[in-house]
Design a protein around this motif. Structure first.
Motif, PDB file in Angstrom:
ATOM      1  N   THR A 235     102.338  42.449 105.896  1.00  0.00           N
ATOM      2  CA  THR A 235     101.565  42.996 104.778  1.00  0.00           C
ATOM      3  C   THR A 235     100.149  43.310 105.220  1.00  0.00           C
ATOM      4  N   ALA A 236      99.566  42.429 106.014  1.00  0.00           N
ATOM      5  CA  ALA A 236      98.220  42.667 106.551  1.00  0.00           C
ATOM      6  C   ALA A 236      98.212  43.888 107.463  1.00  0.00           C
ATOM      7  N   ALA A 237      99.282  44.103 108.219  1.00  0.00           N
ATOM      8  CA  ALA A 237      99.373  45.295 109.066  1.00  0.00           C
ATOM      9  C   ALA A 237      99.277  46.555 108.222  1.00  0.00           C
ATOM     10  N   GLY A 238      99.917  46.528 107.052  1.00  0.00           N
ATOM     11  CA  GLY A 238      99.888  47.684 106.166  1.00  0.00           C
ATOM     12  C   GLY A 238      98.509  48.026 105.659  1.00  0.00           C
ATOM     13  N   GLY A 242      98.447  51.866 106.283  1.00  0.00           N
ATOM     14  CA  GLY A 242      98.728  52.596 105.054  1.00  0.00           C
ATOM     15  C   GLY A 242      97.517  53.361 104.537  1.00  0.00           C
ATOM     16  N   THR A 243      97.703  54.021 103.390  1.00  0.00           N
ATOM     17  CA  THR A 243      96.618  54.846 102.837  1.00  0.00           C
ATOM     18  C   THR A 243      96.398  54.644 101.339  1.00  0.00           C
ATOM     19  N   GLY A 252      87.924  52.378 100.749  1.00  0.00           N
ATOM     20  CA  GLY A 252      86.793  53.244 101.046  1.00  0.00           C
ATOM     21  C   GLY A 252      86.418  53.365 102.498  1.00  0.00           C
ATOM     22  N   TRP A 253      87.185  52.759 103.383  1.00  0.00           N
ATOM     23  CA  TRP A 253      86.908  52.878 104.812  1.00  0.00           C
ATOM     24  C   TRP A 253      87.358  54.253 105.328  1.00  0.00           C
ATOM     25  N   ALA A 254      86.558  54.853 106.201  1.00  0.00           N
ATOM     26  CA  ALA A 254      86.955  56.047 106.944  1.00  0.00           C
ATOM     27  C   ALA A 254      87.548  55.551 108.256  1.00  0.00           C
ATOM     28  N   THR A 255      88.815  55.838 108.496  1.00  0.00           N
ATOM     29  CA  THR A 255      89.512  55.202 109.607  1.00  0.00           C
ATOM     30  C   THR A 255      90.130  56.185 110.584  1.00  0.00           C
ATOM     31  N   VAL A 256      90.232  55.736 111.813  1.00  0.00           N
ATOM     32  CA  VAL A 256      91.031  56.400 112.842  1.00  0.00           C
ATOM     33  C   VAL A 256      91.719  55.297 113.629  1.00  0.00           C
ATOM     34  N   SER A 257      92.836  55.612 114.251  1.00  0.00           N
ATOM     35  CA  SER A 257      93.549  54.597 115.021  1.00  0.00           C
ATOM     36  C   SER A 257      94.474  55.263 116.024  1.00  0.00           C
ATOM     37  N   GLN A 258      94.945  54.470 116.955  1.00  0.00           N
ATOM     38  CA  GLN A 258      95.876  54.977 117.948  1.00  0.00           C
ATOM     39  C   GLN A 258      96.668  53.816 118.535  1.00  0.00           C
ATOM     40  N   SER A 259      97.928  54.056 118.792  1.00  0.00           N
ATOM     41  CA  SER A 259      98.827  53.119 119.486  1.00  0.00           C
ATOM     42  C   SER A 259      98.988  51.789 118.746  1.00  0.00           C
ATOM     43  N   LEU A 260      98.817  51.768 117.427  1.00  0.00           N
ATOM     44  CA  LEU A 260      98.975  50.519 116.692  1.00  0.00           C
ATOM     45  C   LEU A 260     100.415  50.021 116.707  1.00  0.00           C
ATOM     46  N   ASP A 261     101.367  50.931 116.928  1.00  0.00           N
ATOM     47  CA  ASP A 261     102.759  50.508 116.987  1.00  0.00           C
ATOM     48  C   ASP A 261     103.050  49.644 118.199  1.00  0.00           C
ATOM     49  N   ALA A 262     102.105  49.569 119.133  1.00  0.00           N
ATOM     50  CA  ALA A 262     102.278  48.727 120.311  1.00  0.00           C
ATOM     51  C   ALA A 262     101.944  47.260 120.027  1.00  0.00           C
ATOM     52  N   ILE A 263     101.375  46.994 118.868  1.00  0.00           N
ATOM     53  CA  ILE A 263     101.023  45.616 118.500  1.00  0.00           C
ATOM     54  C   ILE A 263     102.294  44.892 118.063  1.00  0.00           C
ATOM     55  N   LYS A 264     102.633  43.859 118.801  1.00  0.00           N
ATOM     56  CA  LYS A 264     103.826  43.067 118.495  1.00  0.00           C
ATOM     57  C   LYS A 264     103.421  41.587 118.429  1.00  0.00           C
ATOM     58  N   VAL A 265     103.397  41.058 117.213  1.00  0.00           N
ATOM     59  CA  VAL A 265     103.018  39.664 117.021  1.00  0.00           C
ATOM     60  C   VAL A 265     104.088  39.000 116.144  1.00  0.00           C
ATOM     61  N   THR A 266     104.702  37.966 116.651  1.00  0.00           N
ATOM     62  CA  THR A 266     105.709  37.235 115.886  1.00  0.00           C
ATOM     63  C   THR A 266     105.067  36.575 114.674  1.00  0.00           C
ATOM     64  N   SER A 267     105.674  36.716 113.513  1.00  0.00           N
ATOM     65  CA  SER A 267     105.078  36.210 112.280  1.00  0.00           C
ATOM     66  C   SER A 267     105.071  34.688 112.224  1.00  0.00           C
TER      67      SER A 267
END
Length: 269
Positions: A235-238, A242-243, A252-267
């Motif tokens: 949920t925090a990842a979203g 998300g938008t 209200g944040w102006a955001t950019v990102s890249q390669s976030l799908d590479a983040i793998k953390v066991t819950s």
């Protein structure tokens, strides 16, 4: 107080987090859940202060909020400790001694005694302004798994650190009126394309919303960052991917990102 029936990660700072000190680590303030549920695993965040001050409670409301989500925080400095006369100079040449002392202590102490629930295998470094540079320059330590840069950026434009950074790194900036805006923007651009990275700007300036109740919107963003990168909370990842309502963009944040799908953390939640 109203009864809380949801999962641990949704509790508020006012209900369950507080600060303390430990004689075996006199250089830091410890923020953690006050009465954590049995079996709760708490990842670690080592935090550096604005101006590289030695006051470990400068960001009290903000760090209490982040800790309330199941994060064990070591904040550089003593309770209401002194300022740092060399703080401005250290922004350009960061002294990582306190960050490293926190990392050394927690990797030896986690999993033992009253710290049995602390999980030092998930260890982020972060900080605001000068403290952000302390965090960035200690992030090459192999024990560090994630980086948070708050209102900060490398002073030396030719420093190779950004271009060599491969660990997940998130930038939280205060918009064009933030004194660190230009440096943070440049550093983000200089990160490798393959590095998991996110940058958000909220037009609130350099000192942002840290002193507001629960750290304001920066407290919300930082808590979600820690919950995703350290606790593996989907949920925090979203919040970052998300938008809609309940996301950084929705806040209200102006955001950019890249390669976030590479983040793998066991819950852990």
């Amino acid at each position: 107080m109203k009864a809380i029936t949801c999962a641990f990660a949704c509790l508020t700072a006012r209900a369950i987090a507080s600060w303390t000190t430990d004689a075996s680590l006199p250089s830091h303030v410890v923020y953690a859940p006050t009465n954590p549920p049995a079996g709760l695993k708490m990842p670690v965040l080592v935090w550096g202060q604005t101006g590289c001050t030695y006051n470990g409670r400068v960001f009290d409301a903000f760090l209490t909020e982040v800790a309330s989500h199941g994060i064990f925080i070591l904040s550089n400095g003593t309770p209401n400790g002194p300022g740092n006369p060399n703080g401005v100079a250290e922004t350009g040449s960061p002294n990582t001694t306190l960050h490293r002392a926190g990392i050394d202590w927690v990797t030896k102490t986690a999993g033992t005694g009253k710290y049995a629930g602390v999980d030092a295998s998930r260890l982020a470094v972060a900080g605001q302004s000068c403290g952000g540079m302390q965090a960035f320059f200690v992030s090459t330590d192999p024990r560090v798994t994630a980086i948070g840069i708050f209102n900060s950026g490398v002073i030396n434009a030719t420093d190779p650190l950004p271009s060599k950074t491969t660990k997940p790194i998130f930038y939280f900036l205060g918009g064009p009126t933030d004194i660190a805006y230009t440096n943070g923007e440049r550093d983000y651009t200089n990160l490798p394309a393959s590095t998991p990275k996110w940058k958000g700007n909220l037009n609130v300036g350099h000192m942002a919303t840290y002193s507001q109740a629960n750290g304001g919107k920066f407290g919300v963003a930082a808590s979600n960052w820690a919950k995703w990168l350290l606790r593996g909370n989907s949920t925090a990842a979203g919040y970052f991917t998300g938008t809609g309502p309940g996301t950084a963009v929705g806040d209200g944040w102006a955001t950019v990102s890249q390669s976030l799908d590479a983040i793998k953390v066991t819950s852990l939640d």
